[in-house]
Design a protein around this motif. Structure first.
Motif, PDB file in Angstrom:
ATOM      1  N   HIS A  80       0.820  -1.213   0.000  1.00 19.54           N
ATOM      2  CA  HIS A  80       0.000   0.000   0.000  1.00 19.54           C
ATOM      3  C   HIS A  80       0.856   1.267   0.000  1.00 19.54           C
ATOM      4  O   HIS A  80       1.687   1.453   0.890  1.00 19.54           O
ATOM      5  N   ARG A  82       3.232   2.161  -1.824  1.00 19.67           N
ATOM      6  CA  ARG A  82       4.666   2.048  -2.116  1.00 19.67           C
ATOM      7  C   ARG A  82       4.937   1.481  -3.505  1.00 19.67           C
ATOM      8  O   ARG A  82       5.936   0.813  -3.728  1.00 19.67           O
ATOM      9  N   MET A  83       4.027   1.766  -4.412  1.00 22.47           N
ATOM     10  CA  MET A  83       4.277   1.448  -5.814  1.00 22.47           C
ATOM     11  C   MET A  83       5.449   2.256  -6.378  1.00 22.47           C
ATOM     12  O   MET A  83       6.264   1.710  -7.114  1.00 22.47           O
ATOM     13  N   SER A  85       8.320   3.212  -5.211  1.00 24.38           N
ATOM     14  CA  SER A  85       9.669   2.706  -4.957  1.00 24.38           C
ATOM     15  C   SER A  85       9.949   1.451  -5.770  1.00 24.38           C
ATOM     16  O   SER A  85      11.033   1.283  -6.328  1.00 24.38           O
ATOM     17  N   VAL A  86       8.968   0.573  -5.856  1.00 20.09           N
ATOM     18  CA  VAL A  86       9.186  -0.670  -6.589  1.00 20.09           C
ATOM     19  C   VAL A  86       9.359  -0.369  -8.088  1.00 20.09           C
ATOM     20  O   VAL A  86      10.216  -0.949  -8.760  1.00 20.09           O
ATOM     21  N   LEU A  88      10.536   2.414  -9.351  1.00 17.63           N
ATOM     22  CA  LEU A  88      11.841   3.055  -9.543  1.00 17.63           C
ATOM     23  C   LEU A  88      12.946   2.012  -9.665  1.00 17.63           C
ATOM     24  O   LEU A  88      13.752   2.033 -10.600  1.00 17.63           O
ATOM     25  N   GLY A  89      12.978   1.083  -8.720  1.00 18.83           N
ATOM     26  CA  GLY A  89      14.019   0.050  -8.760  1.00 18.83           C
ATOM     27  C   GLY A  89      13.921  -0.774 -10.021  1.00 18.83           C
ATOM     28  O   GLY A  89      14.925  -1.065 -10.680  1.00 18.83           O
ATOM     29  N   LEU A  91      12.522  -0.082 -13.009  1.00 19.66           N
ATOM     30  CA  LEU A  91      12.741   0.578 -14.299  1.00 19.66           C
ATOM     31  C   LEU A  91      14.220   0.855 -14.570  1.00 19.66           C
ATOM     32  O   LEU A  91      14.628   1.015 -15.716  1.00 19.66           O
ATOM     33  N   GLY A 114       4.389  10.333   0.549  1.00 24.37           N
ATOM     34  CA  GLY A 114       5.846  10.519   0.566  1.00 24.37           C
ATOM     35  C   GLY A 114       6.486   9.937  -0.683  1.00 24.37           C
ATOM     36  O   GLY A 114       7.256  10.603  -1.377  1.00 24.37           O
ATOM     37  N   GLN A 115       6.166   8.689  -0.968  1.00 20.97           N
ATOM     38  CA  GLN A 115       6.793   8.050  -2.124  1.00 20.97           C
ATOM     39  C   GLN A 115       6.361   8.728  -3.420  1.00 20.97           C
ATOM     40  O   GLN A 115       7.154   8.863  -4.352  1.00 20.97           O
ATOM     41  N   HIS A 118       8.322  11.994  -3.802  1.00 16.23           N
ATOM     42  CA  HIS A 118       9.746  11.767  -4.080  1.00 16.23           C
ATOM     43  C   HIS A 118       9.970  11.188  -5.473  1.00 16.23           C
ATOM     44  O   HIS A 118      10.983  11.456  -6.107  1.00 16.23           O
ATOM     45  N   ARG A 122      12.093  13.191  -8.427  1.00 16.99           N
ATOM     46  CA  ARG A 122      13.223  12.570  -9.135  1.00 16.99           C
ATOM     47  C   ARG A 122      12.992  12.515 -10.648  1.00 16.99           C
ATOM     48  O   ARG A 122      13.885  12.201 -11.397  1.00 16.99           O
ATOM     49  N   MET A 311      15.349  11.247 -14.358  1.00 17.35           N
ATOM     50  CA  MET A 311      16.200  10.627 -13.348  1.00 17.35           C
ATOM     51  C   MET A 311      17.335   9.840 -14.004  1.00 17.35           C
ATOM     52  O   MET A 311      18.462   9.849 -13.531  1.00 17.35           O
TER      53      MET A 311
ATOM     54  N   GLY B 283      11.673  -0.963  -0.969  1.00 23.08           N
ATOM     55  CA  GLY B 283      10.808  -1.065  -2.149  1.00 23.08           C
ATOM     56  C   GLY B 283      11.627  -0.978  -3.435  1.00 23.08           C
ATOM     57  O   GLY B 283      11.440  -1.766  -4.363  1.00 23.08           O
ATOM     58  N   GLN B 284      12.544  -0.031  -3.465  1.00 22.07           N
ATOM     59  CA  GLN B 284      13.380   0.124  -4.655  1.00 22.07           C
ATOM     60  C   GLN B 284      14.249  -1.113  -4.873  1.00 22.07           C
ATOM     61  O   GLN B 284      14.384  -1.606  -5.995  1.00 22.07           O
TER      62      GLN B 284
END
Lengths: 345, 612
Positions: A80, A82-83, A85-86, A88-89, A91, A114-115, A118, A122, A311, B283-284
């Protein structure tokens, strides 16, 4: 695009069926289903190869929808809020893959604020769609952070708090593409998704998408009726891909603005009752403030900065996707460790 | 100089060579870490077994900090809780420090400190810090920092550390920067010269070269983990600053431009992102791990608490990721700058529902390097999170350790299918590939990776219930079947993780189990116990899940002390769950006060247990 094309397939030899997802399990009439259809249509018309797309979402009704389009694309349904961040990593692993994220107002404007901000700051190249209905659907009808003050919902009472404007949050976080649309306006939704796919940076689409089960009262800001009565388009938007020529019908001198995107495609914004400049962040925020005061649902391309570095531009990435680098490229040779050891003596 | 006269009258004792402990009491933010490192490396380069431990506050400037160097001819590197020599630079603590000096010990003190009454049973040497700084015309903005070089010079002179060795250590410390080397070394030289002319050596402590330690290096565990990750092929690093883990990724940032730039293309093969918090960092890393990058994050207890939900998803959705947990004292903010082994059960039980994790427990800095590169292979082979458990003592203190050994196995990316591989697999198994289908019987399925252009390669990754073909499912039997299949991976893991290290002792009736940074204290304690007629066998755990050697060890000894730095005996709790039939044999030997364990405490604890 004509129906004829749909039969024959698009420029990459795919039919519309190649872009489909599973049958939706959302409620009949849910705005999210209409948005999923427009994602399919936009990708088809843009000749996007489904294997070159990755879908991301968080938790909520909206976040279920990536399974309703592009079955041939990889997808990741995260936790929930936090899509971002996942995505970003992921891609970074292959920058030729376009990310399409689908979130909701609960997922983005509450736990995920927050996510979200951010990710925006970026400028990660991806499409970030917020299916905004002002209510928590999957937990059966609680207020979300975008619900207007004074809204009355069954079992919840009266909402005591002011709403968060997702487009405004994106703007103040230096988003490079911000749009607002309405699920009841599928043509505009589709054109905005196309433009968002062509944008080299974060493209935030805040789409008012009514919840027919828990929050569709005619006088509330996230309903079909209110949207239809109060929507004011900033412009009439059309997206022209890079390879297509702009014809006279698309563009008459003095009646439209055009914005060229990084990949050479063009957004044509036909003027309506007032001229609007979507490249001016200050004007964009001013427009949103006016809309709040007047109770208007202003839709269209609110802001775009096509040339801002993404980014990925901040990194020195190889041409080969990182996830296809051979293992020899990942471990320095033995002599290098000898040198490191010597230096640590 | 009545003080010096008094020293001259003291009786001369037989020398104590390379076997004592000295503590520097300074003020944090004063640059004392540099001075202490120079002395530590000088002693190391003389071939003397030596360890250094920093006891510091959670603060940037102005609070007391202590640095202890232990020299041990026999090679014992654990902390001891007495001081033979104290160098006092902090007016606020000099009174306390004097209490900890052993009888016959030594006090070096800055001569402008308000000196309490001196103990008659110790030797005290004044150091005219201000005078030496003034005589050498140190610019005012550097005085505080360079003042510490005075004690480097005086202590070197009085212990017998050759100045050329100190000079080399200064050179190392300032990475060859000539101006810094000269300004610091000139004070060291002046201070040593002053001591030579003005102090008469009456204490017994001195050093002698023992070789050159050429097989060893001097480095901290965070740097070792950074290098291990770089040689382990890490491609994506997401992190958020937290003591004591921050220097791990900071060190990667220093090495990466040199070590991981593709010489052919000039492009970087590892990406580092400082995230907005630990929720995003994990998460990243999980996103990157899912998309086929060797991905990692590093953190400490509080950060790990924030990462739990995503780690649970990575467990169930089977995403490889490496997490470094440099443990500090909890619960809550706890003691952020002190060491602990308090996250063992937290990591083991991370997230809601039934989960399991591979944990690695390096004991030395050398092993930090080894376990780090191995962690990436394990994570990708098992398609699951792997947590490398170090602690502040291991991570932030400089240790002498064997030179890093180049990985003896090639990088193993595990079961990955690219474009041409799907049909090949399907031909072999005579059925359709499914993302979560176990076709080899080891519990580990085959995975495809984002970017794969095969039209049947894509699947939807989710934390919700799913079947062998990654389809959403709420079917009761599907849920249980998939979860049990995942458990099978952890049975496979038992044969893949590092085996424990066993030290048998003839005649041993009892055993000791320990792990991580306590090893030096345990080894020393075992020798002390043996000398007292209590030989004990020692099993050093290196991983969870436990391998079969652990059960065999537990079955062999009637009483087994599980030594660890926490309150509840967390590793013992895991052993009790794993081997309930041996529950009465496993005795808690746990202690938590923020400091590394001493051999003395272990000996006392085991003796007390044996006398019962």
């Amino acid at each position: 695009m004509s129906d004829q094309l749909t039969q024959q397939g698009n420029a990459v030899g795919l039919t519309k069926a190649d872009y489909r997802g599973h049958a939706s399990t959302l409620c009949q009439g849910c705005g999210h289903n209409s948005i999923a259809s427009q994602i399919i249509a936009a990708c088809y018309e843009m000749n996007v190869v489904p294997e070159k797309v990755a879908k991301f979402s968080g938790i909520g009704c909206s976040s279920k929808s990536p399974t309703y389009f592009l079955n041939r694309s990889f997808g990741f349904n995260g936790v929930h809020g936090r899509m971002p961040s996942v995505a970003l990593g992921a891609l970074f692993a292959d920058t030729s893959v376009k990310g399409i994220g689908v979130s909701g107002d609960g997922d983005t404007a509450s736990i995920g604020m927050g996510q979200f901000k951010h990710l925006v700051r970026r400028n990660l190249p991806m499409v970030y769609i917020v299916e905004n209905n002002g209510v928590y659907g999957l937990t059966k009808g609680q207020f979300s952070a975008t619900a207007e003050k004074g809204l009355i919902l069954k079992r919840q009472g009266t909402n005591p708090y002011l709403p968060i404007d997702i487009a405004m949050e994106a703007l103040v976080s230096n988003a490079t593409f911000v749009a607002r649309s309405f699920a009841g306006d599928p043509k505009q939704v589709k054109e905005l998704i196309k433009a968002a796919l062509a944008h080299n940076g974060i493209a935030v689409l805040d789409i008012i998408s009514p919840c027919v089960t828990f929050h569709n009262q005619d006088d509330s800001m996230h309903s079909y009726t209110w949207g239809k009565q109060n929507e004011k388009q900033l412009h009439d938007i059309s997206f022209i891909p890079a390879r297509d020529e702009i014809t006279v019908e698309d563009f008459e001198e003095g009646t439209a603005r055009e914005v060229e995107l990084h990949d050479g495609s063009t957004i044509i914004l036909k003027k309506l009752d007032k001229d609007y400049d979507p490249t001016n962040r200050w004007e964009a925020m001013h427009m949103l403030e006016e809309a709040h005061k007047n109770n208007w649902l202003m839709t269209g391309l609110i802001f775009v900065d096509p040339e801002a570095p993404s980014m990925f531009d901040a990194y020195n990435l190889p041409d080969t996707p990182l996830n296809r680098l051979p293992v020899e490229k990942l471990r320095p040779p033995r002599e290098v460790l000898d040198q490191v050891n010597d230096a640590l003596h | 100089m009545s003080q010096i006269e008094r020293q001259a009258n003291s009786p001369v004792r037989s020398p104590i060579v390379n076997d004592f402990c000295l503590t520097f009491a300074t003020i944090n933010g004063s640059g004392s870490a540099t001075a202490n490192s120079i002395l530590l490396r000088s002693l190391f380069r003389m071939g003397i077994p030596v360890s250094g431990k920093n006891i510091f506050p959670s603060n940037i400037q102005g609070l007391p900090t202590w640095y202890t160097i232990r020299l041990s001819r026999k090679g014992y590197l654990a902390r001891v809780d007495h001081d033979d020599i104290v160098v006092a630079m902090n007016p606020a603590t000099i009174g306390d420090e004097m209490k900890f000096i052993t009888t016959g010990g030594v006090l070096f003190y800055a001569d402008d400190l308000p000196l309490p009454e001196l103990r008659p049973d110790i030797t005290a040497y004044p150091m005219p810090v201000k005078k030496i700084i003034k005589d050498n015309e140190v610019p005012p903005n550097l005085r505080t920092y360079i003042a510490n070089m005075v004690y480097v010079g005086v202590v070197s002179q009085m212990l017998g550390i050759p100045l050329n060795v100190v000079h080399d250590a200064v050179h190392h410390q300032f990475k060859g920067k000539q101006k810094a080397i000269e300004s610091n070394y000139s004070i060291i030289e002046a201070a040593a010269g002053w001591a030579k002319e003005n102090l008469v050596k009456v204490d017994p402590y001195c050093v002698e070269a023992m070789g050159d330690n050429h097989d060893y290096i001097m480095v901290d565990g965070n740097e070792a983990c950074a290098l291990g990750s770089i040689f382990g092929g890490a491609q994506f690093v997401a992190w958020y600053p937290i003591t004591p883990a921050s220097s791990l990724v900071e060190t990667m940032n220093e090495y990466l431009p040199r070590l991981r730039k593709d010489p052919e293309t000039g492009k970087d093969t590892c990406v580092v992102v400082q995230a907005e918090d630990e929720l995003a960092a994990i998460g990243q890393a999980i996103g990157a791990g899912w998309a086929g990058l060797r991905a990692m994050t590093s953190t400490s207890g509080p950060g790990l608490s924030l990462m739990t939900e995503y780690l649970g998803l990575a467990y169930y959705a089977e995403v490889p990721v490496v997490v470094f947990d440099v443990q500090r004292v909890g619960p809550s903010t706890g003691l952020p700058t002190r060491t602990a082994q308090g996250d063992v059960t937290q990591v083991n039980f991370t997230s809601h529902g039934d989960t399991q994790y591979v944990m690695l427990f390096p004991s030395s800095v050398n092993e930090c390097f080894e376990h780090s590169w191995k962690a990436f292979d394990l994570a990708e082979k098992l398609q699951t999170p792997v947590v490398v458990m170090t602690d502040l003592d291991l991570g932030m203190n400089q240790w002498m350790t064997k030179r890093f050994v180049y990985p003896d196995q090639p990088i193993d990316r595990g079961k990955v299918l690219w474009e041409g591989d799907i049909e090949k697999l399907e031909e072999r198994i005579q059925s359709t590939w499914g993302r979560y289908l176990d076709v080899d019987g080891d519990g580990i399925p085959y995975r495809t990776i984002m970017g794969n252009q095969h039209p049947r390669s894509a699947y939807f990754t989710r934390g919700t219930g799913h079947d062998e073909y990654a389809r959403y499912s709420e079917e009761p039997e599907v849920w249980e079947r998939v979860l049990n299949r995942i458990a099978k991976k952890f049975e496979t893991a038992r044969s893949l993780v590092p085996e424990p290290v066993l030290i048998e002792k003839p005649g041993a009736k009892i055993g000791v189990i320990a792990y991580g940074s306590t090893e030096p204290a345990v080894i020393e304690a075992m020798d002390l116990l043996e000398a007292e007629g209590i030989p004990a066998a020692f099993l050093r755990l290196r991983a969870v899940p436990f391998t079969k050697e652990v059960e065999s060890f537990v079955s062999r000894y009637d009483r087994i002390y599980v030594v660890e730095i926490n309150r509840d005996g967390q590793m013992r709790q895991l052993l009790l769950m794993e081997y309930p039939q041996y529950a009465t044999r496993l005795i808690k030997a746990a202690h938590i006060d923020g400091l590394p364990l001493t051999a003395d405490w272990i000996v006392r604890t085991i003796k007390a247990g044996e006398e019962k």
